[in-house]
Design a protein around this motif. Structure first.
Motif, PDB file in Angstrom:
ATOM      1  N   PHE A 105       0.835  -1.199   0.000  1.00 18.23           N
ATOM      2  CA  PHE A 105       0.000   0.000   0.000  1.00 18.23           C
ATOM      3  C   PHE A 105       0.876   1.259   0.000  1.00 18.23           C
ATOM      4  CE2 PHE A 105      -2.522  -3.456   1.546  1.00 18.23           C
ATOM      5  CZ  PHE A 105      -3.757  -3.251   0.969  1.00 18.23           C
ATOM      6  N   SER A 106       1.803   1.268   0.935  1.00 16.94           N
ATOM      7  CA  SER A 106       2.534   2.504   1.211  1.00 16.94           C
ATOM      8  C   SER A 106       3.814   2.626   0.373  1.00 16.94           C
ATOM      9  CB  SER A 106       2.871   2.506   2.711  1.00 16.94           C
ATOM     10  OG  SER A 106       4.034   3.214   2.960  1.00 16.94           O
ATOM     11  N   GLN A 107       3.910   3.706  -0.367  1.00 17.57           N
ATOM     12  CA  GLN A 107       5.132   3.999  -1.124  1.00 17.57           C
ATOM     13  C   GLN A 107       6.314   4.152  -0.168  1.00 17.57           C
ATOM     14  OE1 GLN A 107       5.752   4.069  -4.335  1.00 17.57           O
ATOM     15  NE2 GLN A 107       7.745   5.085  -4.346  1.00 17.57           N
ATOM     16  N   SER A 126       2.490   0.352  -5.707  1.00 21.47           N
ATOM     17  CA  SER A 126       2.091   0.920  -4.403  1.00 21.47           C
ATOM     18  C   SER A 126       0.854   1.765  -4.671  1.00 21.47           C
ATOM     19  CB  SER A 126       3.211   1.798  -3.837  1.00 21.47           C
ATOM     20  OG  SER A 126       3.358   2.965  -4.642  1.00 21.47           O
ATOM     21  N   ASN A 127       0.289   2.334  -3.616  1.00 20.23           N
ATOM     22  CA  ASN A 127      -0.856   3.230  -3.826  1.00 20.23           C
ATOM     23  C   ASN A 127      -0.458   4.437  -4.682  1.00 20.23           C
ATOM     24  OD1 ASN A 127      -2.293   1.572  -2.198  1.00 20.23           O
ATOM     25  ND2 ASN A 127      -2.559   3.032  -0.518  1.00 20.23           N
ATOM     26  N   MET A 225      -6.989  -1.023  -5.945  1.00 14.35           N
ATOM     27  CA  MET A 225      -6.877  -1.904  -4.772  1.00 14.35           C
ATOM     28  C   MET A 225      -6.592  -1.070  -3.527  1.00 14.35           C
ATOM     29  SD  MET A 225      -4.686  -5.113  -6.248  1.00 14.35           S
ATOM     30  CE  MET A 225      -3.575  -4.193  -7.320  1.00 14.35           C
ATOM     31  N   GLY A 226      -7.356  -1.327  -2.507  1.00 18.67           N
ATOM     32  CA  GLY A 226      -7.166  -0.580  -1.253  1.00 18.67           C
ATOM     33  C   GLY A 226      -8.135   0.581  -1.123  1.00 18.67           C
ATOM     34  N   GLU A 227      -8.844   0.931  -2.241  1.00 13.84           N
ATOM     35  CA  GLU A 227      -9.769   2.068  -2.190  1.00 13.84           C
ATOM     36  C   GLU A 227     -11.232   1.611  -2.053  1.00 13.84           C
ATOM     37  OE1 GLU A 227      -7.392   5.281  -4.992  1.00 13.84           O
ATOM     38  OE2 GLU A 227      -9.077   4.195  -5.845  1.00 13.84           O
ATOM     39  N   GLU A 228     -11.424   0.314  -1.912  1.00  6.60           N
ATOM     40  CA  GLU A 228     -12.776  -0.248  -1.965  1.00  6.60           C
ATOM     41  C   GLU A 228     -13.700   0.360  -0.916  1.00  6.60           C
ATOM     42  OE1 GLU A 228      -9.958  -1.987  -1.986  1.00  6.60           O
ATOM     43  OE2 GLU A 228      -9.960  -3.234  -3.774  1.00  6.60           O
ATOM     44  N   THR A 229     -13.151   0.761   0.206  1.00  5.66           N
ATOM     45  CA  THR A 229     -14.016   1.287   1.270  1.00  5.66           C
ATOM     46  C   THR A 229     -14.169   2.807   1.191  1.00  5.66           C
ATOM     47  OG1 THR A 229     -12.105   1.394   2.703  1.00  5.66           O
ATOM     48  CG2 THR A 229     -13.479  -0.574   2.918  1.00  5.66           C
TER      49      THR A 229
END
Ligand code: CP
Ligand code: NVA
Length: 304
Positions: A105-107, A126-127, A225-229
């Protein structure tokens, strides 16, 4: 000297061109059945915290083709899941493996890994960035258009990690990048600031303006990915859907790119992704060749 690819800003223009051309050479060599195993005895660690089909498999197969081997780890099976610091993990893994590729997730986590590892570290998404994706897409652009410089490349949709790596690429190479995003979904201003001395990067809210006379039209999912919420409002993206009407504003021989996976009926229509201008599976294949070029270059340059 150890080199990393945490973003495309880690590479010079000449290095990007070298990797693209080397990937084309490696692709031709594979087609001709020529085998060379420069990474025999070398090991790649893949650490993936998000799902992947293309990037994982193409990195694994790339390493096998080059004669090396792979250790695949998800973050939750390592002691990082129990708060072992990245700086310790980096130094431990550097004692076992010759190169690390990480999807997370994190750069900042990837940059921390690169800072402490004595072996090269590759950002496998990464994000913030997806540098290897854009390098292989540039390889596809060169194959289909014969050049990269002077091309007009349009990006329509979310100003996401892939778009941000396209901005990095345009800050090094001389193509015109025209990005159209809905208000509130523009690329990170910091990423744009890093490229501010270049006037070949144009940001608009008008998808037709971006696509007009483009050589390449590129899009990606509206929800990464990771933004679903995050409850992103898909309605604000509707005007940015890559459909036949929007594509009709591009050059008649324009090609359509999407890094995949795609959501048909959202950012791209079935007609366009399955249509004659789509090169999405060539893009997917080229990840294999480009990853070979990256692995070979990074591992061998760390030895010299
Ligand atoms: N394009 C891409 O990175 O695909 P994966 O998520 O399947 O690796
Ligand atoms: N922007 C997408 C790319 C997937 C390869 C994501 O981050 O989910």
């Amino acid at each position: 000297m150890k080199r990393d690819i945490t973003s495309l800003l880690d590479l010079s223009k000449e290095e990007m061109i070298y990797l693209i051309d080397r990937a084309i050479t490696l692709k031709n060599a594979l087609r001709e059945g020529k085998i060379s195993e420069p990474l025999k005895g070398k090991t790649l660690a893949l650490i993936f915290e998000k799902p992947s089909t293309r990037t994982r498999v193409s990195f694994e197969v790339a390493m096998y083709h080059l004669g090396g081997q792979v250790v695949f780890l998800t973050k939750d099976v390592t002691q990082m899941s129990r708060a072992e610091p990245v700086k310790d993990t980096a130094r431990v893994l550097s004692r076992y493996v010759d190169i690390i590729a990480m999807r997370t997730f994190s750069q900042e986590l990837i940059e921390e890994m690169a800072k402490w590892a004595s072996v090269p570290v590759i950002n496998a998404l990464s994000n913030k960035y997806h540098p290897c994706q854009v390098l292989s897409d540039l390889m596809t652009a060169k194959e289909f258009k014969g050049k990269i410089e002077e091309l007009k490349i349009a990006w329509v949709g979310d100003g996401n990690n892939v778009a941000q790596s396209w901005i990095n690429a345009a800050s090094r190479l001389d193509f015109i990048l025209h990005i159209a995003c809905p208000k509130g979904h523009e690329p990170d201003p910091d990423v744009l600031r890093l490229a501010e001395e270049k006037d070949n990067i144009i940001l608009t809210h008008d998808p037709v303006e971006a696509v007009k006379d483009a050589d390449i039209v590129n899009t990606d999912v509206w929800v990464s990915m990771g933004e679903e919420t995050q409850r992103k409002e898909k309605e604000v993206f509707r005007a940015y859907q890559l459909n036949l009407e929007l594509l009709s504003h591009a050059k008649s021989d324009a090609i359509v790119m999407h890094c995949l996976p795609a959501h048909r009926g959202e950012e791209i229509t079935d007609e366009v992704i399955e249509g004659p201008q789509s090169v999405v599976f060539e893009q997917a294949e080229n990840k294999l060749h480009l990853h070979k070029a990256i692995l070979e270059w990074l591992v061998l340059s760390n030895e010299s």
